[in-house]
Enzyme design. Structure first.
Site, PDB file in Angstrom:
ATOM      1  N   GLY A  46       0.844  -1.193   0.000  1.00 50.46           N
ATOM      2  CA  GLY A  46       0.000   0.000   0.000  1.00 50.46           C
ATOM      3  C   GLY A  46       0.875   1.238   0.000  1.00 50.46           C
ATOM      4  CD  GLN A  51       3.416   5.697   2.751  1.00 50.33           C
ATOM      5  OE1 GLN A  51       2.483   5.148   2.178  1.00 50.33           O
ATOM      6  NE2 GLN A  51       4.381   5.020   3.351  1.00 50.33           N
ATOM      7  CB  CYS A  93       5.557   2.329   7.726  1.00 51.71           C
ATOM      8  SG  CYS A  93       5.105   3.813   6.833  1.00 51.71           S
ATOM      9  CG  LEU A  94       6.717   1.232   1.647  1.00 52.08           C
ATOM     10  CD1 LEU A  94       6.038   1.617   0.342  1.00 52.08           C
ATOM     11  CD2 LEU A  94       7.787   0.186   1.412  1.00 52.08           C
ATOM     12  CG  HIS A 135      -0.204   1.274   7.436  1.00 51.03           C
ATOM     13  ND1 HIS A 135       0.738   0.863   8.351  1.00 51.03           N
ATOM     14  CD2 HIS A 135       0.447   2.094   6.573  1.00 51.03           C
ATOM     15  CE1 HIS A 135       1.905   1.425   8.052  1.00 51.03           C
ATOM     16  NE2 HIS A 135       1.759   2.172   6.968  1.00 51.03           N
ATOM     17  CD  GLU A 136      -0.849   2.453   2.915  1.00 54.96           C
ATOM     18  OE1 GLU A 136      -0.443   3.624   2.855  1.00 54.96           O
ATOM     19  OE2 GLU A 136      -0.091   1.483   3.108  1.00 54.96           O
ATOM     20  CG  HIS A 139       0.570   6.797   5.667  1.00 58.39           C
ATOM     21  ND1 HIS A 139       1.690   7.311   6.274  1.00 58.39           N
ATOM     22  CD2 HIS A 139       0.852   5.489   5.434  1.00 58.39           C
ATOM     23  CE1 HIS A 139       2.607   6.358   6.397  1.00 58.39           C
ATOM     24  NE2 HIS A 139       2.124   5.237   5.904  1.00 58.39           N
TER      25      HIS A 139
HETATM   26 ZN    ZN Z   1       3.031   3.424   5.979  1.00 55.74          ZN
END
Ligand code: ZN
Length: 167
Positions: A46, A51, A93-94, A135-136, A139
């Protein structure tokens, strides 16, 4: 399509609230394509627009995690309508590479959003899909998974992240 650079913690941008998308134009469509490419290249399941530095309420996801059979889902202005049950699973998380921690999330969620064709969609997700959605969407409000840990764990982690930055 182009791969976009992913912002890393503690970038101040990923802490900001994203704005509602008011028009789905060609520029946004190209941005969405770039987000999808960036997600698969990362690789991630995702990705949320902040991000990659854009404060727009757009997320892309694909729990199958398989670029060969890519079925990316694009959600614009997603809203968590309801959540049920609780489940604790490891999450990463990225924006915070090499960190995985157990996070409690709803087991099942209902999300309302628009797709890239401006059609309203209602998405029901359980388990992994539910986790990615939560999660997304977090963000988009500047919330990271580390904010959802217990206070003690968060303090410990903050110290670790600070130290890692110095090293
Ligand atoms: Zn994330």
């Amino acid at each position: 399509m182009a791969k976009l650079p992913i912002l890393l913690y503690p970038s101040p941008v990923i802490r900001k609230k994203s704005l509602l998308v008011t028009s789905i134009d060609g520029q946004l469509q190209r941005f969405i394509d770039d987000m999808v490419e960036t997600m698969y290249a990362a690789p991630g399941m995702g990705l949320a627009a902040p991000q990659v530095g854009a404060l727009k309420r757009v997320i892309v996801l694909d729990p199958s995690h398989d670029p060969a059979h890519a079925r990316p889902q694009v959600l614009i202005n997603p809203v968590l309508v309801s959540g049920e049950g609780q489940v604790v699973e490891e999450e990463g998380c990225l924006c915070i590479p090499d960190l995985n921690e157990s996070v409690s999330r709803f087991k099942q969620v209902v999300v309302k959003a628009y797709d890239r064709n401006e059609k309203e969609v209602i998405l029901e997700g359980a388990d992994l899909l539910a986790r990615i959605l939560q999660h997304e969407i977090d963000h988009l409000d500047g919330v990271l998974f580390i904010d959802r840990l217990s206070t003690a764990k968060r303090l410990l982690l903050k110290r670790r992240l600070k130290k890692a930055k110095k090293d």
